[in-house]
Every structure is written in C-alpha cells, then in structure tokens.
Design an enzyme around this catalytic site. Structure first.
Site, short mmCIF file in Angstrom:
data_model
loop_
_atom_site.label_atom_id
_atom_site.label_comp_id
_atom_site.label_asym_id
_atom_site.label_seq_id
_atom_site.Cartn_x
_atom_site.Cartn_y
_atom_site.Cartn_z
N HIS A 19 -83.32 -24.94 -1.21
CA HIS A 19 -82.73 -25.43 0.04
C HIS A 19 -83.17 -26.87 0.31
CE1 HIS A 19 -82.66 -20.94 1.42
NE2 HIS A 19 -81.88 -21.18 0.39
N HIS A 26 -79.19 -18.59 -9.33
CA HIS A 26 -80.22 -19.55 -9.73
C HIS A 26 -80.39 -19.62 -11.26
CE1 HIS A 26 -81.20 -20.14 -5.60
NE2 HIS A 26 -81.64 -18.91 -5.43
N ASP A 54 -76.97 -23.58 -2.55
CA ASP A 54 -77.93 -23.30 -3.63
C ASP A 54 -77.61 -24.07 -4.91
OD1 ASP A 54 -79.62 -21.61 -2.23
OD2 ASP A 54 -78.76 -19.76 -3.02
#
Length: 275
Positions: free
Chosen positions: A77, A260, A238
């Site tokens: 973030h 991720h 993200d």
C-alpha cells in the site's frame, strides 16, 4: 524528467495489519539514486532494506522484502502511494517489521506524501519503459498479469470471485495522481469472515479491525463500502504497489485475478530486463 524526493519529512504512526504491533513511521527526503529504502530503526545498526523486486522473499497475504537477514512486510500500500505520487527517492524509517495499516487503503499514505510536497532533484529520472509484452501466468488458476507498451501508465484489472456478493469486477484507469487519490487510493483491504480465524492462527491479520479491513460473509458486508467495486480497485492499488518494486513504470498493465505472487514475479522480470 528529473528524479524526485519529498520536500519535507512526513510522519505517520499506527498499527501493523498482520503483526498487530504499534509502529512509528517517518518518511525522509533522500538524495538522487537512493531509491525507496526502509530503515529499521528498532534494530541495531539501523539496517536498510531496499524496496526492490530482487529483494522479495514472500508473498503470503502481503509483499515482503528482505536484505541481509532483515525484512519488512505488507509494503504494497505504501509502495502504491509512492508509485502514484511519482516519488523516486525516500528513506522510510520504521521501528517495527511492518508499516501502519491505516484504514486498509493507501489514502493516508498518499495524503501524507502530498502534504509534505515533492522536490525535484538534479539527476534524470529512470523509468521502466515497456518495450514489448511481458506476461506471467498461473495456468492452474487461470490468472495472469502482463504489461505492454503504452505512453503513460494505465492499469486494466479483472477480479474473479465466486462469492455471490462480488463475482466478476472490472476497472480500467489511466493512473494520474489526481485519479489515484479519488478512485484507487481509498479502496481498502478485503477479507472473507470465515478466513479471519485461520489467518490469525497463522499469526496474520492480528491488527485487522472493521476500521482497517472490509469484511464480508455469506449474508453481506459487515461494514459500508467506499465503492461498489472496491475489491477490484484494491487489486489495482496492490498491483501498482507491487510493480513499483521494479521501478516507475511507463506501460499498460493488464491483469486477471492476479495477486502478490504474480505481480512481484512480473516486477522481477521487468527489473531483470529493463531495470
């Protein structure tokens, strides 16, 4: 175009999302060619961890970077806000292993940086200019992330969730600081209520509350949404943060159900080929 840093120091304190620990964070101006560097002020010698794709060591529910045995996690973030603000160089001093979660979005970080202001440096900025298509696939789960040449920075993301409340969500943004602040930065982390107990048994999500995480169950949302499609907007937040680990990008990011692991794999590929 010149490299940038903050015009003044900026402080933001809070609780870590996964660790649940109190953390004090100071963003400090840094010279040209420093990059974005975490400084662990709680450890002897104040070790530094460079926010670079090559330093990613874990992507379980968050992005972790590690250097010389010292790590920082849940950085995505904060990195997203740096990317959107166009800040190239900064020392991020923290006295814990995780930045504050704030409200689960990047808005507080973005506005903290905005208030501090941006200062241009003499050195020329080095962008990651996409010269061809780069793509990372997860064939088992039918998901991918790719980036193609584009004169600007655009993100198109399709989120696929089997839950009846969410389903398929799609957003496509030309990312500018102004658009990011209004349409992407306020999108918060999302969790399924049944997952929370399992996460906490793994030592994750210990700092999460209904003030910092949007939670849904089989009946509905436990807290009000900022956007009807907040999940896909947070996914965009993200991917912007994860890809910043390669450097500031000029290109069009296209993703389907990416997370991720795929994002940082693409960042490593870009850093290796274009960094």
């Amino acid at each position: 175009m010149q490299q940038t840093t903050l015009a003044a120091e900026a402080i933001y304190n809070g609780i870590g999302l996964h660790s649940g620990r109190e953390v004090h964070m100071t963003l400090k101006p840094a010279p040209a060619d420093t990059g974005l560097v975490f400084v662990r002020t709680d450890l002897e010698g104040r070790p530094q961890i460079h926010a670079a794709a090559a330093n990613v060591t874990s992507t379980m529910r968050a992005t972790t970077v590690e250097e010389n045995g010292c790590k920082v996690f849940t950085i995505e973030h904060l990195m997203s806000a740096f990317h959107a603000m166009g800040i190239d160089n900064c020392y991020i001093e923290i006295d814990a292993e995780e930045p504050p979660v704030a409200d689960g979005s990047a808005l507080a970080f973005f506005r903290t940086m905005k208030q501090a202001g941006i200062r241009e440096l003499e050195a020329e900025r080095r962008e990651i200019v996409i010269d061809k298509a780069y793509r990372i696939d997860d064939d088992e789960k039918n998901r991918f992330v790719m980036v193609v040449p584009y004169d600007g920075f655009r993100v198109s993301f399709t989120s696929v969730n089997p839950h009846k409340l969410i389903g398929i969500q799609y957003e496509n943004f030309e990312v500018t600081p102004e658009l990011y602040e209004a349409e992407i930065a306020p999108a918060r982390t999302i969790a399924y209520e049944k997952e929370i107990e399992a996460l906490r048994s793994m030592g994750l999500g210990l700092g999460g509350t209904l003030e910092s995480v949007i939670v849904y169950n089989d009946e509905g949302w436990l807290n009000p949404l900022h956007f009807e499609d907040e999940l896909v907007r947070h996914k965009i937040l993200d991917v912007i943060g994860d890809l910043r680990l390669a450097g500031p990008i000029r290109g069009h990011v296209i993703a389907v159900a990416s997370g991720h692991a795929l994002n940082t794999a693409l960042a490593k590929e870009l850093q290796k080929n274009l960094g």
